[in-house]
Motif scaffolding. Sequence first.
Motif, mmCIF file in Angstrom:
data_model
loop_
_atom_site.group_PDB
_atom_site.id
_atom_site.type_symbol
_atom_site.label_atom_id
_atom_site.label_comp_id
_atom_site.label_asym_id
_atom_site.label_seq_id
_atom_site.Cartn_x
_atom_site.Cartn_y
_atom_site.Cartn_z
ATOM 1 N N ALA A 247 -9.282 6.797 -6.242
ATOM 2 C CA ALA A 247 -10.467 6.863 -5.374
ATOM 3 C C ALA A 247 -10.896 5.480 -4.875
ATOM 4 C CB ALA A 247 -11.616 7.530 -6.124
ATOM 5 N N ASN A 248 -10.765 4.469 -5.691
ATOM 6 C CA ASN A 248 -11.297 3.142 -5.347
ATOM 7 C C ASN A 248 -10.245 2.179 -4.805
ATOM 8 O OD1 ASN A 248 -13.807 4.015 -6.324
ATOM 9 N ND2 ASN A 248 -13.360 3.275 -8.403
ATOM 10 N N GLU A 249 -8.979 2.512 -4.927
ATOM 11 C CA GLU A 249 -7.919 1.610 -4.473
ATOM 12 C C GLU A 249 -7.048 2.255 -3.398
ATOM 13 O OE1 GLU A 249 -7.827 -1.421 -5.328
ATOM 14 O OE2 GLU A 249 -9.221 -1.413 -7.037
ATOM 15 N N LYS A 250 -7.671 2.956 -2.467
ATOM 16 C CA LYS A 250 -6.903 3.620 -1.416
ATOM 17 C C LYS A 250 -6.190 2.611 -0.517
ATOM 18 C CE LYS A 250 -9.533 7.934 -1.039
ATOM 19 N NZ LYS A 250 -10.316 8.809 -0.130
ATOM 20 N N THR A 251 -6.884 1.535 -0.184
ATOM 21 C CA THR A 251 -6.278 0.542 0.719
ATOM 22 C C THR A 251 -5.036 -0.079 0.089
ATOM 23 O OG1 THR A 251 -8.485 0.054 1.603
ATOM 24 C CG2 THR A 251 -6.727 -1.554 2.036
ATOM 25 N N ILE B 96 9.111 1.390 0.021
ATOM 26 C CA ILE B 96 8.544 2.403 -0.878
ATOM 27 C C ILE B 96 7.053 2.125 -1.005
ATOM 28 C CG2 ILE B 96 8.603 3.442 -3.178
ATOM 29 C CD1 ILE B 96 11.446 2.445 -3.472
ATOM 30 N N SER B 97 6.213 3.153 -0.792
ATOM 31 C CA SER B 97 4.766 2.965 -0.874
ATOM 32 C C SER B 97 4.343 2.728 -2.316
ATOM 33 C CB SER B 97 4.051 4.191 -0.302
ATOM 34 O OG SER B 97 4.308 5.327 -1.106
ATOM 35 N N ARG B 98 3.243 1.983 -2.458
ATOM 36 C CA ARG B 98 2.721 1.725 -3.791
ATOM 37 C C ARG B 98 2.239 3.012 -4.455
ATOM 38 N NH1 ARG B 98 0.031 -2.673 -0.991
ATOM 39 N NH2 ARG B 98 1.085 -4.669 -1.406
ATOM 40 N N LYS B 99 1.720 3.943 -3.651
ATOM 41 C CA LYS B 99 1.235 5.206 -4.183
ATOM 42 C C LYS B 99 2.371 5.988 -4.850
ATOM 43 C CE LYS B 99 -1.456 9.309 -2.933
ATOM 44 N NZ LYS B 99 -2.136 10.025 -1.835
ATOM 45 N N SER C 156 2.795 -0.898 0.920
ATOM 46 C CA SER C 156 4.171 -0.611 0.506
ATOM 47 C C SER C 156 4.831 -1.872 -0.029
ATOM 48 C CB SER C 156 4.982 -0.053 1.678
ATOM 49 O OG SER C 156 5.009 -0.996 2.763
ATOM 50 N N CYS C 157 5.976 -1.645 -0.671
ATOM 51 C CA CYS C 157 6.772 -2.732 -1.216
ATOM 52 C C CYS C 157 8.167 -2.670 -0.590
ATOM 53 C CB CYS C 157 6.866 -2.622 -2.741
ATOM 54 S SG CYS C 157 5.281 -2.760 -3.593
#
Length: 457
Positions: free
Chosen positions: A83-87, A14-17, A92-93
Motif C-alpha cells: 500500500a505504501n510503496e506503490k511507486t 523484471i518489475s520489482r513487484k 523495474s530491474c
Amino acid sequence: MSSEDQDMSKNVIISRKTLVEVFFKSKYKSFDSKFKEIIDFVASQTNCPTQSRTDLTLQLRNFKRQFNTKWLLHGKHRERLFANEKTWLDGSCKFTRFVVINSGRPTSNFSDSSENSKRRKTSSLRAEMDADFLTYAAQMKLRSSGRTTEAQVIKKMSVCPKYAKDCFDISTEIKVKKISPREALSLLIEAQLSRKQYEIIRNYAKDIFPSYKLVQAEKALCYPKDVQVTETEAVVPLQSLLDHTATRLIHSQKSVLLTQSISSSDKIVLHTKWGFDGSSSHTQYKQKFISETADDKYMFLSSLVPLRLSYEKNDSTVVLWQNPKPSSSRFCRPISLQYRKETDELVKAKKQDIDQQVENLSPTKIKVNENVYEVVHKAIFTMVDGKLCNALSDTKSTLKCYLCNATSKEFNNLNTVLQKPVKNDFISFGLSVLHCWIRLFEFFCTFLINYPFRSGV
C-alpha cells in the motif's frame, strides 16, 4: 569456462513487484532463504549458468538492500508494504540475459559428477577458503535447505572432533556376540537341524556359532547317568533321572538362588508327575531280534515331567522354577522305552516297579559355589488314561466305573450309585467320565430354555 562461451546480447526487465511476489511465495522463514528464491527466479529468466550466479547476486545486491529496508520499515507486513510503496514497486530491474553456446560435451550436475570432477570443480574454492569457513557455509546451507539433521552433525563434528571419530572411525569393528554351546544346541533342536545343516550355517558365521564338537559336548551333558540299553529296552533308574533333572534345574536357577538367599538347611522340593502308555502299529523291519518273542510293532513308554521347584519359607511356598508347559512333550523325560505290547500284566508290573523306586528315593545334594543344597523329590502318578485306570483297578469292562464299579445301567439311579463303596486308592486318577451322563448337555439346554430370564440380570 573451457567448454562454454557466454554472450551478453540482450537485457531482461523484471518489475520489482514480481520479485517481491516471489519473495512472499517462498516456503522458507528466514530472509536470506526467501531471497534465494528471487535469485533462482532471476537466474531462470536470464538463463544464468551456475558459474555466473555470483555476478547475478551482485546485480541484486542493491535491490536486496532497498527491499530489506522497506520491509523492516513497514513491520514485515505485506499489505502495508504494497500500500505504501506503490511507486517503488512499479519500478523495474534490468538484468543481463546469458546466451550459452554449447561447444563440446555438456556439463553434468555436481551431484552426478565423478569424484575427480568434483575435486576439479571445487579446487579454486578450497584453495581460497579455509576449512572453518567451508564447514560453517555447508552447515548454514544445509539448514537453509531444511536439512537440519545433517547441519547439526556437521556442527557437532566441527566443535568436538571426538564425536567425528566415534561416528566415522572406519577402524572400529562391530563386535558380534558369539552364542554359547547351550544356545546353539537349543537352536539345533528347535529348528530340527542335522549336523550337516548346522555346519553349513556355521561356515557363513563362524564368529557367531561355536563348533559342532562343542555342541556335542553340551548335548552329552543333557544325558543322565546309568542308562541301560538292550535290543528291546532302554531304562534309566528313577533316582539317576531325578538327580540329573534337579541338578540341571538348580544350576539354571543359580541367579535366583543367590537373590533368594537360600541357606543349605532349607529343603528344596522338586515336584514331578509320571506315568506310562503304550502304542502300536509301528513299522516292522526285517532286522531280527535275538529274542524270538521281541516285536517292534508295539512300544511301551514310561516317562516323567518336572512341574515345579520350590521351598518353604515363613509358612509360604516360594517357587524357584515353574514348568511353563506341563503338558508339552518337550519337557517329557523317558524313564524306560520297551518293545512290548501294553497288557494288564505289564501295566501292573511297571506300576509296582516305579512305585518301589519312588519309595526308595533319596534327596539330591547339589553344590553351587560354596553352598550345598538338598533337593527332595515328590513324584505323583497322574499321567494315565482310561485303559490304564481299568487295568490297575482290575476293572474288566470299559463301561464300568473304576472307582465304584457302577455299570451303565446304574448311572441313572443315584441312590444305587451313592451306596457303592469307592476305591480310595484310585481317586488320584480323577473322576471317571462315565459318571458324566451322556445327556447332561441336553439337560443344561433344557434348563436354560425354560429359565425365566429377567431384564438387567
